[in-house]
Design a protein around this motif. Sequence first.
Motif, PDB file in Angstrom:
ATOM      1  N   SER A   1     -13.645   5.480   0.207  1.00  0.00           N
ATOM      2  CA  SER A   1     -13.881   5.196   1.617  1.00  0.00           C
ATOM      3  C   SER A   1     -12.580   4.698   2.231  1.00  0.00           C
ATOM      4  O   SER A   1     -11.685   4.226   1.531  1.00  0.00           O
ATOM      5  CB  SER A   1     -14.987   4.151   1.795  1.00  0.00           C
ATOM      6  N   THR A   2     -12.486   4.824   3.549  1.00  0.00           N
ATOM      7  CA  THR A   2     -11.333   4.290   4.261  1.00  0.00           C
ATOM      8  C   THR A   2     -11.451   2.775   4.281  1.00  0.00           C
ATOM      9  O   THR A   2     -12.518   2.238   4.585  1.00  0.00           O
ATOM     10  CB  THR A   2     -11.271   4.844   5.691  1.00  0.00           C
ATOM     11  N   ALA A   3     -10.364   2.098   3.930  1.00  0.00           N
ATOM     12  CA  ALA A   3     -10.361   0.637   3.871  1.00  0.00           C
ATOM     13  C   ALA A   3      -9.566   0.075   5.043  1.00  0.00           C
ATOM     14  O   ALA A   3      -8.517   0.613   5.408  1.00  0.00           O
ATOM     15  CB  ALA A   3      -9.748   0.173   2.556  1.00  0.00           C
ATOM     16  N   THR A   4     -10.055  -0.993   5.624  1.00  0.00           N
ATOM     17  CA  THR A   4      -9.337  -1.684   6.695  1.00  0.00           C
ATOM     18  C   THR A   4      -8.398  -2.687   6.038  1.00  0.00           C
ATOM     19  O   THR A   4      -8.766  -3.821   5.756  1.00  0.00           O
ATOM     20  CB  THR A   4     -10.322  -2.394   7.652  1.00  0.00           C
ATOM     21  N   ALA A   5      -7.180  -2.231   5.767  1.00  0.00           N
ATOM     22  CA  ALA A   5      -6.210  -3.022   5.017  1.00  0.00           C
ATOM     23  C   ALA A   5      -5.429  -3.963   5.922  1.00  0.00           C
ATOM     24  O   ALA A   5      -5.351  -3.765   7.131  1.00  0.00           O
ATOM     25  CB  ALA A   5      -5.241  -2.089   4.292  1.00  0.00           C
ATOM     26  N   ALA A   6      -4.820  -4.960   5.291  1.00  0.00           N
ATOM     27  CA  ALA A   6      -3.818  -5.798   5.954  1.00  0.00           C
ATOM     28  C   ALA A   6      -2.476  -5.145   5.635  1.00  0.00           C
ATOM     29  O   ALA A   6      -2.134  -4.961   4.461  1.00  0.00           O
ATOM     30  CB  ALA A   6      -3.874  -7.216   5.420  1.00  0.00           C
ATOM     31  N   TRP A   7      -1.717  -4.750   6.664  1.00  0.00           N
ATOM     32  CA  TRP A   7      -0.478  -3.989   6.487  1.00  0.00           C
ATOM     33  C   TRP A   7       0.745  -4.885   6.636  1.00  0.00           C
ATOM     34  O   TRP A   7       0.762  -5.794   7.461  1.00  0.00           O
ATOM     35  CB  TRP A   7      -0.389  -2.887   7.536  1.00  0.00           C
ATOM     36  N   SER A   8       1.786  -4.586   5.862  1.00  0.00           N
ATOM     37  CA  SER A   8       3.064  -5.291   6.020  1.00  0.00           C
ATOM     38  C   SER A   8       4.197  -4.359   5.584  1.00  0.00           C
ATOM     39  O   SER A   8       3.977  -3.370   4.881  1.00  0.00           O
ATOM     40  CB  SER A   8       3.086  -6.579   5.204  1.00  0.00           C
ATOM     41  N   LEU A   9       5.416  -4.690   6.013  1.00  0.00           N
ATOM     42  CA  LEU A   9       6.619  -3.929   5.660  1.00  0.00           C
ATOM     43  C   LEU A   9       7.582  -4.829   4.906  1.00  0.00           C
ATOM     44  O   LEU A   9       7.648  -6.032   5.164  1.00  0.00           O
ATOM     45  CB  LEU A   9       7.313  -3.398   6.922  1.00  0.00           C
ATOM     46  N   SER A  10       8.360  -4.228   4.008  1.00  0.00           N
ATOM     47  CA  SER A  10       9.355  -4.983   3.242  1.00  0.00           C
ATOM     48  C   SER A  10      10.428  -5.557   4.149  1.00  0.00           C
ATOM     49  O   SER A  10      11.033  -6.577   3.836  1.00  0.00           O
ATOM     50  CB  SER A  10       9.985  -4.095   2.169  1.00  0.00           C
ATOM     51  N   SER A  11      10.681  -4.910   5.291  1.00  0.00           N
ATOM     52  CA  SER A  11      11.648  -5.384   6.273  1.00  0.00           C
ATOM     53  C   SER A  11      11.207  -4.908   7.645  1.00  0.00           C
ATOM     54  O   SER A  11      10.763  -3.774   7.789  1.00  0.00           O
ATOM     55  CB  SER A  11      13.043  -4.838   5.974  1.00  0.00           C
ATOM     56  N   THR A  12      11.349  -5.773   8.646  1.00  0.00           N
ATOM     57  CA  THR A  12      11.025  -5.367  10.009  1.00  0.00           C
ATOM     58  C   THR A  12      12.300  -5.145  10.821  1.00  0.00           C
ATOM     59  O   THR A  12      12.252  -5.034  12.040  1.00  0.00           O
ATOM     60  CB  THR A  12      10.130  -6.413  10.707  1.00  0.00           C
TER      61      THR A  12
END
Length: 166
Positions: free
Chosen positions: A65-76
């Motif tokens: 199923s599609t999951a509502t994840a918490a997203w982040s990047l290694s660098s912004t």
Amino acid sequence: STDEDQTLTVTASYTFGDVTKTASKTITLTNRSLVSISVAGDDEIPNGSVATYVCTATWSDGATSTATAAWSLSSTEYASVDASGKVTNRNTTATEQTVTLTANYEAGGVKKTATKEISLAKRSLTDVAIEGDGTIQSGGMATYVCTAIWSYGESIEVTPTWSLSS
């Protein structure tokens, strides 16, 4: 206890004055657990563009199923990500950059993490333009501005190397 999913109906009734309203919702109780998550989307994002990434959960019963994840990047420094998994390439350098997108998801007390390496295409110069008067009266003066036009449409005032020829 059973290994099969159980279906229940929860009902809510609310009365205000002599009016009563009722709502029902079907819910499923499941014994399945979160096994893993994965991230899908583009490997490279063109400069100034946006790409959307999707987190998929895999469950102990084999379902996904599609999951509502918490997203982040290694660098912004070169990109940004929003809560829905949209990554914007903000690379303003003359070289390709790479960032790692991370998705975190928790269900039933089980936490999982997945990552994806994303290449951020470099900014490329498509043209320059000079703004200023086309005619200068004898003894007069004029100011000129040079603007760089980038591959994704942005224009920025720059300091060029100026020269005159007749």
